[in-house]
Scaffold this motif. Sequence first.
Motif, PDB file in Angstrom:
ATOM      1  N   ALA A 156      46.590  25.819  41.949  1.00  0.00           N
ATOM      2  CA  ALA A 156      45.248  26.412  42.095  1.00  0.00           C
ATOM      3  C   ALA A 156      44.895  27.391  40.986  1.00  0.00           C
ATOM      4  O   ALA A 156      45.598  28.367  40.748  1.00  0.00           O
ATOM      5  CB  ALA A 156      45.143  27.112  43.445  1.00  0.00           C
ATOM      6  N   ARG A 157      43.774  27.147  40.334  1.00  0.00           N
ATOM      7  CA  ARG A 157      43.169  28.152  39.454  1.00  0.00           C
ATOM      8  C   ARG A 157      42.361  29.146  40.291  1.00  0.00           C
ATOM      9  O   ARG A 157      42.160  30.295  39.904  1.00  0.00           O
ATOM     10  CB  ARG A 157      42.262  27.488  38.419  1.00  0.00           C
ATOM     11  N   ALA A 158      41.901  28.680  41.440  1.00  0.00           N
ATOM     12  CA  ALA A 158      41.186  29.532  42.388  1.00  0.00           C
ATOM     13  C   ALA A 158      41.160  28.822  43.728  1.00  0.00           C
ATOM     14  O   ALA A 158      41.310  27.592  43.803  1.00  0.00           O
ATOM     15  CB  ALA A 158      39.758  29.816  41.928  1.00  0.00           C
ATOM     16  N   VAL A 169      41.259  32.840  52.043  1.00  0.00           N
ATOM     17  CA  VAL A 169      40.830  33.724  50.957  1.00  0.00           C
ATOM     18  C   VAL A 169      41.774  34.916  50.842  1.00  0.00           C
ATOM     19  O   VAL A 169      42.209  35.293  49.749  1.00  0.00           O
ATOM     20  CB  VAL A 169      39.387  34.195  51.182  1.00  0.00           C
ATOM     21  N   TYR A 170      42.115  35.525  51.974  1.00  0.00           N
ATOM     22  CA  TYR A 170      43.007  36.690  51.944  1.00  0.00           C
ATOM     23  C   TYR A 170      44.392  36.297  51.421  1.00  0.00           C
ATOM     24  O   TYR A 170      45.018  37.040  50.667  1.00  0.00           O
ATOM     25  CB  TYR A 170      43.134  37.296  53.340  1.00  0.00           C
ATOM     26  N   GLU A 171      44.860  35.130  51.833  1.00  0.00           N
ATOM     27  CA  GLU A 171      46.176  34.669  51.392  1.00  0.00           C
ATOM     28  C   GLU A 171      46.188  34.388  49.890  1.00  0.00           C
ATOM     29  O   GLU A 171      47.189  34.644  49.208  1.00  0.00           O
ATOM     30  CB  GLU A 171      46.576  33.429  52.193  1.00  0.00           C
ATOM     31  N   ALA A 172      45.086  33.867  49.363  1.00  0.00           N
ATOM     32  CA  ALA A 172      44.998  33.625  47.924  1.00  0.00           C
ATOM     33  C   ALA A 172      45.073  34.936  47.152  1.00  0.00           C
ATOM     34  O   ALA A 172      45.819  35.061  46.170  1.00  0.00           O
ATOM     35  CB  ALA A 172      43.701  32.886  47.597  1.00  0.00           C
ATOM     36  N   PRO A 214      42.727  33.942  42.180  1.00  0.00           N
ATOM     37  CA  PRO A 214      41.315  34.318  42.370  1.00  0.00           C
ATOM     38  C   PRO A 214      40.689  33.549  43.527  1.00  0.00           C
ATOM     39  O   PRO A 214      41.107  32.430  43.843  1.00  0.00           O
ATOM     40  CB  PRO A 214      40.663  33.937  41.040  1.00  0.00           C
ATOM     41  N   ALA A 215      39.696  34.149  44.159  1.00  0.00           N
ATOM     42  CA  ALA A 215      39.004  33.502  45.271  1.00  0.00           C
ATOM     43  C   ALA A 215      37.518  33.418  44.968  1.00  0.00           C
ATOM     44  O   ALA A 215      36.943  34.312  44.352  1.00  0.00           O
ATOM     45  CB  ALA A 215      39.236  34.266  46.565  1.00  0.00           C
ATOM     46  N   VAL A 216      36.920  32.331  45.407  1.00  0.00           N
ATOM     47  CA  VAL A 216      35.480  32.139  45.306  1.00  0.00           C
ATOM     48  C   VAL A 216      34.961  31.936  46.723  1.00  0.00           C
ATOM     49  O   VAL A 216      35.393  31.012  47.414  1.00  0.00           O
ATOM     50  CB  VAL A 216      35.121  30.920  44.440  1.00  0.00           C
ATOM     51  N   GLY A 225      37.574  37.778  41.826  1.00  0.00           N
ATOM     52  CA  GLY A 225      37.050  36.460  42.146  1.00  0.00           C
ATOM     53  C   GLY A 225      35.544  36.478  42.001  1.00  0.00           C
ATOM     54  O   GLY A 225      34.992  37.335  41.296  1.00  0.00           O
ATOM     55  N   PHE A 226      34.879  35.562  42.700  1.00  0.00           N
ATOM     56  CA  PHE A 226      33.424  35.482  42.591  1.00  0.00           C
ATOM     57  C   PHE A 226      32.793  35.240  43.953  1.00  0.00           C
ATOM     58  O   PHE A 226      33.366  34.564  44.812  1.00  0.00           O
ATOM     59  CB  PHE A 226      33.014  34.342  41.654  1.00  0.00           C
TER      60      PHE A 226
END
Length: 418
Positions: A303-305, A320-323, A329-331, A348-349
Motif C-alpha cells: 500500500a502507498r495509501a 484508517v486508524y490502523e494504516a 498515509p490515509a485518504v 494523508g488527504f
Amino acid sequence: MHVGILTNFATPRGGAEKVAIESARGLAERGVAVTLLHGVDGPADPMLDHPGVRRIGLGLTDVWERPAWRGAIEGIWHREAARRLARALADLPVSPDVLHLHQWTRSLSPAVFAVLARSGRPVAVTLHDYFLACPNGVYYRFDKAAPCALRPLSPGCLAAPCDPQSRAHKAVRVARSVVQRAAIGRGFTRHPIDLVHVSDGSRARLEPMLAGGPFRHHRVDNPVRVERAESAEPACGDAVAFVGRFTREKGADLVAEAARRAGLPALFVGDGPLEAELRAVPGAEVIGWRAPSEVETLLRRRARAVAAPARWLETGPLTVYEALAAGIPAVASDRAGAGERIRHGETGFLAPPEAGALAEVFGRLKDDATVRRLGQAAYDRYWAAPTTLDAHAEALCGLYAGMTAAAEAPSFQRSAVM
C-alpha cells in the motif's frame, strides 16, 4: 469488576464485532472478568482465548440467513433471543456489574433492550452506526446516493424510498425502529443507557436525533489492534488499498475508478456486492478477506495509501486508524469520522467522495517523496498519542466506574448528558 459484552458474532463480521472482541480481550488483560454473549454460535476469534474471558453462544441464527418472512419477524422482535439472553444472564455464577451492547440487529433484535432493562444493571451501547435512531442504520439515502437529512421516523423519513433493497425492507426496518424506541422508553426509566460515540462527528449527528431519550453520551475511541513496529515504507508500495465491504456507500467503486484515472493499481481486501464490478476495472486486484495479521503484512508490502472514501457519514472506520499506526498515509472522505484523525496534506488527504477529486489526490501519491513524508508523519503523530487496545480498555474502565457509581446514587436526572 465483571463486564458482560453482547454482540451478534464471536468472529469479526464487521467493525462492531471486531471492537467487541478486542474490548473483551483488552479488559481481560487489565484483570476485568469478561463474559462475551453472542447470538450466533460458531468459531471464535483467537483474541477471545484468555482465561479472563467466558464465552456464551445463544444458539441463534443470523436473520439474513432466514426465509424473508421469518427474518422480518425475528428482526423486529425476537422473543427467543430475549428468552435465551435472560436465561444466560440468570445462570451466570456472578452477575455482571455492567452490560455493554455492541450490535443487535443481525440476531438479537430490539427484544434484548427489554432484557437489559430488567437486569437492573448499568447498560452501555457503543454506536458503531446509526441503528439506534435511523431505520436503515447508516443515515443514508440509497435512492439518492447521498447522506440523509431527514429526522428519523418523521413523516418525510417514513415516505422516503431510502432502503438499499426495497420498500418492504424499509417497512420492516421502520417497524423495528418503532418497537426499539418503545422498549427503550418503557424499560429505562430509573437509569439511563450510557451511549459510547466513536467519533466527534457521529456524536454531533446522533445526540440531537436521540434528544429526550434516557441517554448519557460519552466519547471513546475504538481500539487499534496494531503492535508498535518500525514504520512502513509506503513509497515502496505499488497500490492504493481498500479494506472492507465492497459497497457504494463505502466508496469501493470510487477507489477503483479514481485509481484507474490516476494510473495507480487498486488493491481490494474483502468482499461484497460490487466484487464483479471491481474486477472489471483495469488495474484493480481483488483478493478477498484475510486475517488481520495478513492484512497488516499485505498493506505494509503493497500500500502507498489506504483509502476509505465513504459516501455515508461513517462513524469511524478502523482501517484508517490502523494504516496511520503502521505509517501508511490515509485518504478518507471529508464527511467520515476517520477524517478527524487525518491531517490533510500532512498524514494523508481528505476529499469529497467523488471520483474526480479522489483521482487528483491519488495522483499526488505517485510521488515517492510525498508518500514517504506523509507516512512518517502519520506514524509519528499516531504514536505520540496512540489509541491502543490498552488505552481503549483503560477508557472503558473509567466509563464503567462512573456508570456503577451513578447507578448507586440516590437519585438520577433523566436528562443528564455527559
